[in-house]
Design a protein around this motif. Structure first.
Motif, mmCIF file in Angstrom:
data_model
loop_
_atom_site.group_PDB
_atom_site.id
_atom_site.type_symbol
_atom_site.label_atom_id
_atom_site.label_comp_id
_atom_site.label_asym_id
_atom_site.label_seq_id
_atom_site.Cartn_x
_atom_site.Cartn_y
_atom_site.Cartn_z
ATOM 1 N N UNK A 1 64.876 21.033 -8.456
ATOM 2 C CA UNK A 1 65.519 20.426 -7.284
ATOM 3 C C UNK A 1 66.669 21.294 -6.794
ATOM 4 N N UNK A 2 67.417 21.859 -7.725
ATOM 5 C CA UNK A 2 68.534 22.729 -7.333
ATOM 6 C C UNK A 2 68.019 23.992 -6.655
ATOM 7 N N UNK A 3 66.936 24.560 -7.175
ATOM 8 C CA UNK A 3 66.355 25.749 -6.546
ATOM 9 C C UNK A 3 65.822 25.423 -5.138
ATOM 10 N N UNK A 4 65.287 24.224 -4.981
ATOM 11 C CA UNK A 4 64.815 23.791 -3.655
ATOM 12 C C UNK A 4 65.972 23.803 -2.667
ATOM 13 N N UNK A 5 67.109 23.237 -3.062
ATOM 14 C CA UNK A 5 68.283 23.206 -2.180
ATOM 15 C C UNK A 5 68.796 24.617 -1.894
ATOM 16 N N UNK A 6 68.837 25.430 -2.925
ATOM 17 C CA UNK A 6 69.391 26.782 -2.777
ATOM 18 C C UNK A 6 68.556 27.662 -1.853
ATOM 19 N N UNK A 7 67.288 27.318 -1.687
ATOM 20 C CA UNK A 7 66.387 28.157 -0.895
ATOM 21 C C UNK A 7 65.962 27.517 0.419
ATOM 22 N N UNK A 8 66.811 26.623 0.930
ATOM 23 C CA UNK A 8 66.601 26.088 2.263
ATOM 24 C C UNK A 8 65.741 24.855 2.363
ATOM 25 N N UNK A 9 65.315 24.309 1.216
ATOM 26 C CA UNK A 9 64.540 23.081 1.233
ATOM 27 C C UNK A 9 65.436 21.857 1.229
ATOM 28 N N UNK A 10 64.839 20.712 1.407
ATOM 29 C CA UNK A 10 65.570 19.438 1.427
ATOM 30 C C UNK A 10 65.024 18.538 0.333
ATOM 31 N N UNK A 11 65.889 18.054 -0.532
ATOM 32 C CA UNK A 11 65.472 17.102 -1.556
ATOM 33 C C UNK A 11 65.515 15.707 -0.947
ATOM 34 N N UNK A 12 64.352 15.113 -0.773
ATOM 35 C CA UNK A 12 64.249 13.783 -0.168
ATOM 36 C C UNK A 12 64.515 12.681 -1.182
ATOM 37 N N UNK A 13 64.108 12.914 -2.419
ATOM 38 C CA UNK A 13 64.378 11.973 -3.509
ATOM 39 C C UNK A 13 64.780 12.777 -4.729
ATOM 40 N N UNK A 14 66.016 12.638 -5.183
ATOM 41 C CA UNK A 14 66.467 13.425 -6.333
ATOM 42 C C UNK A 14 65.701 13.027 -7.586
ATOM 43 N N UNK A 15 65.825 13.811 -8.649
ATOM 44 C CA UNK A 15 65.054 13.534 -9.865
ATOM 45 C C UNK A 15 65.154 12.078 -10.296
ATOM 46 N N UNK A 16 63.985 11.461 -10.447
ATOM 47 C CA UNK A 16 63.918 10.060 -10.844
ATOM 48 C C UNK A 16 62.954 9.935 -12.013
ATOM 49 N N UNK A 17 63.464 9.379 -13.091
ATOM 50 C CA UNK A 17 62.610 9.185 -14.261
ATOM 51 C C UNK A 17 61.705 7.978 -14.026
ATOM 52 N N UNK A 18 60.422 8.144 -14.337
ATOM 53 C CA UNK A 18 59.441 7.073 -14.171
ATOM 54 C C UNK A 18 58.995 6.641 -15.568
ATOM 55 N N UNK A 19 59.776 5.758 -16.166
ATOM 56 C CA UNK A 19 59.483 5.311 -17.522
ATOM 57 C C UNK A 19 59.311 6.497 -18.452
ATOM 58 N N UNK A 20 58.300 6.405 -19.318
ATOM 59 C CA UNK A 20 57.982 7.519 -20.217
ATOM 60 C C UNK A 20 57.000 8.489 -19.586
ATOM 61 N N UNK A 21 56.555 8.182 -18.368
ATOM 62 C CA UNK A 21 55.506 8.992 -17.746
ATOM 63 C C UNK A 21 56.004 10.384 -17.370
#
Length: 264
Positions: A83-103
């Motif tokens: 996610x940080x690399x996405x921001x650093x290279x001109x991308x947009x994080x629409x939903x920051x890292x979200x844990x989905x249970x144990x999945x």
């Protein structure tokens, strides 16, 4: 399947306002069966081909209703770092890292030319349980009006090596991981209506491309391109009844020589 190398397409899902309609459509066209919807995770519903997980469908969350579209996820050993690399290279994080249970942990993002994609750090759910088999994911391509932005972005965020097709008639790039091609990039031409944004086109494998197209159009899909036979297989591009673009490909029916690729 083993955990995939960073940057490997590892999962696909889509939001559908009419979830039951989507299940009927893809069940008929791709032969999918479906697991129970998980109310704990917004009625996320996994699709199976021959008993193996290949994708998922889910109803939109409140406020996210709109045209359906397939979302491709890329494997990452560290979703937060990606996610940080996405921001650093001109991308947009629409939903920051979200844990989905144990999945696992997911990120949703938009690359600089506008295509939305996901990042998946696998836990108990590592991704596709089969690929390139009937009903399963096979290939994907970034369709973009600004290939310069997309090319620089994906090469910076993921450990890709890029090759260009030696064909003056088409602007097409392939991203490799090691010796394996994992993602294509196509410049959108004027054949695409101006209101169509950049997107990632997902290919699903079928036994018979023409029969799959017939089933899809009988159920209300729109045929956008093909069927056409290529060195990679016989394929066609479609829009499903709820507006999601996808392609089908029969990888056993091929024609012509593989195109020449040169290092970008």
């Amino acid at each position: 399947m083993a955990v995939q190398p960073e940057g490997t397409p590892c999962w696909a899902d889509a939001m559908f306002t009419d979830l039951e309609g989507a299940k009927r459509f893809y069940g008929d066209v791709l032969g999918w069966t479906f697991g129970d919807s998980s109310s704990q995770y917004g009625n996320y519903t996994q699709a199976y081909a021959d008993g193996r997980a290949v994708a998922a469908v889910v109803p939109p969350m409140p406020g996210q209703e709109g045209q359906s579209q397939w979302c491709l996820y890329f494997a990452s050993p560290d979703a937060a770092a990606t996610a940080e690399k996405i921001r650093e290279n001109g991308g947009e994080v629409l939903m920051p890292p979200m844990r989905v249970g144990d999945f696992g942990t997911m990120v949703l993002a938009r690359e600089p030319s506008g295509a939305v994609f996901g990042v998946w750090q696998g836990g108990t759910h590592e991704g596709f349980e089969t690929v390139a088999t009937p009903g399963a994911y096979c290939w994907s391509e970034v369709f973009t009006r600004d290939p310069g932005k997309s090319d620089a972005f994906f090469s910076a965020v993921f450990p890709y090596r890029a090759k260009d097709m030696e064909d003056d008639a088409v602007d097409f790039r392939v991203f490799d991981l090691g010796a394996d091609p994992v993602l294509g990039r196509m410049r959108m031409t004027e054949d695409f209506p101006p209101e169509v944004p950049s997107y990632i086109n997902v290919y699903f494998t079928v036994d018979d491309c023409d029969a799959a197209v017939d089933r899809a159009t009988d159920l209300g899909a729109v045929l956008r391109f093909g069927p056409m036979t290529s060195p990679f297989g016989r394929f066609a591009a479609l829009t499903d009844p709820q507006g999601a673009n996808f392609s089908v490909i029969d990888v056993t029916t091929t024609e012509g020589e593989m195109p020449e690729l040169k290092d970008a």
